[in-house]
Design an enzyme around this catalytic site. Sequence first.
Site, PDB file in Angstrom:
ATOM      1  N   ALA A   1      45.965  28.035  40.823  1.00 53.94           N
ATOM      2  CA  ALA A   1      45.229  28.384  39.596  1.00 53.94           C
ATOM      3  C   ALA A   1      43.907  27.633  39.459  1.00 53.94           C
ATOM      4  O   ALA A   1      43.003  28.069  38.746  1.00 53.94           O
ATOM      5  CB  ALA A   1      46.129  28.100  38.388  1.00 53.94           C
TER       6      ALA A   1
ATOM      7  N   THR B   1      39.845  28.437  37.372  1.00 55.29           N
ATOM      8  CA  THR B   1      39.434  27.812  36.097  1.00 55.29           C
ATOM      9  C   THR B   1      37.927  28.000  35.864  1.00 55.29           C
ATOM     10  O   THR B   1      37.498  28.157  34.734  1.00 55.29           O
ATOM     11  CB  THR B   1      39.770  26.308  36.072  1.00 55.29           C
ATOM     12  OG1 THR B   1      39.167  25.672  37.210  1.00 55.29           O
ATOM     13  CG2 THR B   1      41.273  26.083  36.080  1.00 55.29           C
TER      14      THR B   1
ATOM     15  N   PHE C   1      47.680  25.605  35.112  1.00 52.91           N
ATOM     16  CA  PHE C   1      48.971  25.342  34.460  1.00 52.91           C
ATOM     17  C   PHE C   1      49.159  23.874  34.081  1.00 52.91           C
ATOM     18  O   PHE C   1      49.680  23.557  33.006  1.00 52.91           O
ATOM     19  CB  PHE C   1      50.113  25.784  35.402  1.00 52.91           C
ATOM     20  CG  PHE C   1      50.169  27.264  35.581  1.00 52.91           C
ATOM     21  CD1 PHE C   1      49.499  27.880  36.642  1.00 52.91           C
ATOM     22  CD2 PHE C   1      50.849  28.063  34.670  1.00 52.91           C
ATOM     23  CE1 PHE C   1      49.521  29.268  36.803  1.00 52.91           C
ATOM     24  CE2 PHE C   1      50.879  29.453  34.817  1.00 52.91           C
ATOM     25  CZ  PHE C   1      50.211  30.050  35.869  1.00 52.91           C
ATOM     26  N   ARG C   2      48.715  22.946  35.003  1.00 52.73           N
ATOM     27  CA  ARG C   2      49.101  21.541  34.796  1.00 52.73           C
ATOM     28  C   ARG C   2      47.941  20.610  34.455  1.00 52.73           C
ATOM     29  O   ARG C   2      48.140  19.404  34.366  1.00 52.73           O
ATOM     30  CB  ARG C   2      49.870  21.040  36.040  1.00 52.73           C
ATOM     31  CG  ARG C   2      51.214  21.757  36.175  1.00 52.73           C
ATOM     32  CD  ARG C   2      51.981  21.478  37.452  1.00 52.73           C
ATOM     33  NE  ARG C   2      53.217  22.261  37.437  1.00 52.73           N
ATOM     34  CZ  ARG C   2      53.274  23.550  37.777  1.00 52.73           C
ATOM     35  NH1 ARG C   2      52.156  24.188  38.161  1.00 52.73           N
ATOM     36  NH2 ARG C   2      54.394  24.246  37.721  1.00 52.73           N
TER      37      ARG C   2
ATOM     38  N   HIS D   1      53.480  34.874  43.938  1.00 53.57           N
ATOM     39  CA  HIS D   1      54.074  34.901  42.594  1.00 53.57           C
ATOM     40  C   HIS D   1      53.786  36.194  41.856  1.00 53.57           C
ATOM     41  O   HIS D   1      53.809  36.239  40.632  1.00 53.57           O
ATOM     42  CB  HIS D   1      53.583  33.679  41.788  1.00 53.57           C
ATOM     43  CG  HIS D   1      54.082  32.386  42.355  1.00 53.57           C
ATOM     44  ND1 HIS D   1      53.483  31.170  42.106  1.00 53.57           N
ATOM     45  CD2 HIS D   1      55.111  32.110  43.202  1.00 53.57           C
ATOM     46  CE1 HIS D   1      54.133  30.207  42.759  1.00 53.57           C
ATOM     47  NE2 HIS D   1      55.118  30.758  43.424  1.00 53.57           N
TER      48      HIS D   1
ATOM     49  N   ILE E   1      35.872  23.182  42.980  1.00 54.46           N
ATOM     50  CA  ILE E   1      35.928  24.119  44.108  1.00 54.46           C
ATOM     51  C   ILE E   1      34.658  24.958  44.213  1.00 54.46           C
ATOM     52  O   ILE E   1      34.093  25.126  45.297  1.00 54.46           O
ATOM     53  CB  ILE E   1      37.158  25.032  43.964  1.00 54.46           C
ATOM     54  CG1 ILE E   1      38.434  24.220  44.142  1.00 54.46           C
ATOM     55  CG2 ILE E   1      37.118  26.174  44.988  1.00 54.46           C
ATOM     56  CD1 ILE E   1      39.688  24.951  43.702  1.00 54.46           C
TER      57      ILE E   1
END
Length: 248
Positions: A22, A26, A33-34, A119, A236
């Site tokens: 994920a 962003t 998520f974390r 997923h 990234i």
Amino acid sequence: MDEQGVREMIGGASRIVGFTGAGISTESGVPDFRSPDGVWARNRTVDFQEFVSSESGRVEYWRQKAAAWPAMRDAKPNAGHYAFVELHRQGRLPALITQNIERLHQRSGLPAASVLELHGTTTEAVCLTCGDRITSDEACRRIEAGERAPRCRACGGLLKPATISFGQAMPLDVMARAQAAAETCDLLLAAGSSLVVEPAASIPRAAKAAGAHLVIVNREPTPLDGIADGVVRGEIGVVLPAMVAAGG
Ligand code: APR
């Protein structure tokens, strides 16, 4: 190994498999998520067992999904996604394995056949009984109209976003293809994943065990940093394009 060394390692690789989480999305406005402002900081998890056994669990799960859907639907790929497209353009990306569900890799221009979604996808909802599918826009329209946990109109079964929840069986065919890709690449490039969720995190380990170089690009440390050949801390969208431009 410094960034220049990582850049040269990527430049010298001919069969690179991407592995994303994920964190690559962003910068497109999709929360991960974390991270402190991530999905799990604001929502409780509804696992698969609760979803299938509890109407209130399904209502909560769909509330979360419907709230998150507009940002995912309207998100645009960012420079991180396009860095993998550049590797594909150079003919050096036989597969891109992702844990992500919003299909930004496909929307950035990677062929759908080369994107392995471990997923699943939140772009559709699927009936757990008959397999009938509707779009997430259709599911959200029905929720807004008062159907808080939509049912399948074909058979009355439970409709669920076509993602893999905790406790739900992984797509075995996709896992097998991801494992095979990891075991035949010469470099696995992991970007934007905390690498804490199994069995997904076993894929980069399998690449390393099969003799590939492992490069991890992530804002935070991960449990696999210790076995990686290169670790790059940074955003990234900033660091990845520079690392792939040189090669090919
Ligand atoms: N640049 C670099 N790293 C980033 C950026 C960014 N712009 N944004 C976030 N990150 C990092 C975060 O620091 C974090 O370590 O990306 C990582 C994202 O980790 P998670 O939020 O855990 O996401 P992911 O690894 O994809 O989670 C795996 O967990 O909840 C399940 O099914 C869900 O597929 C998901 C799985």
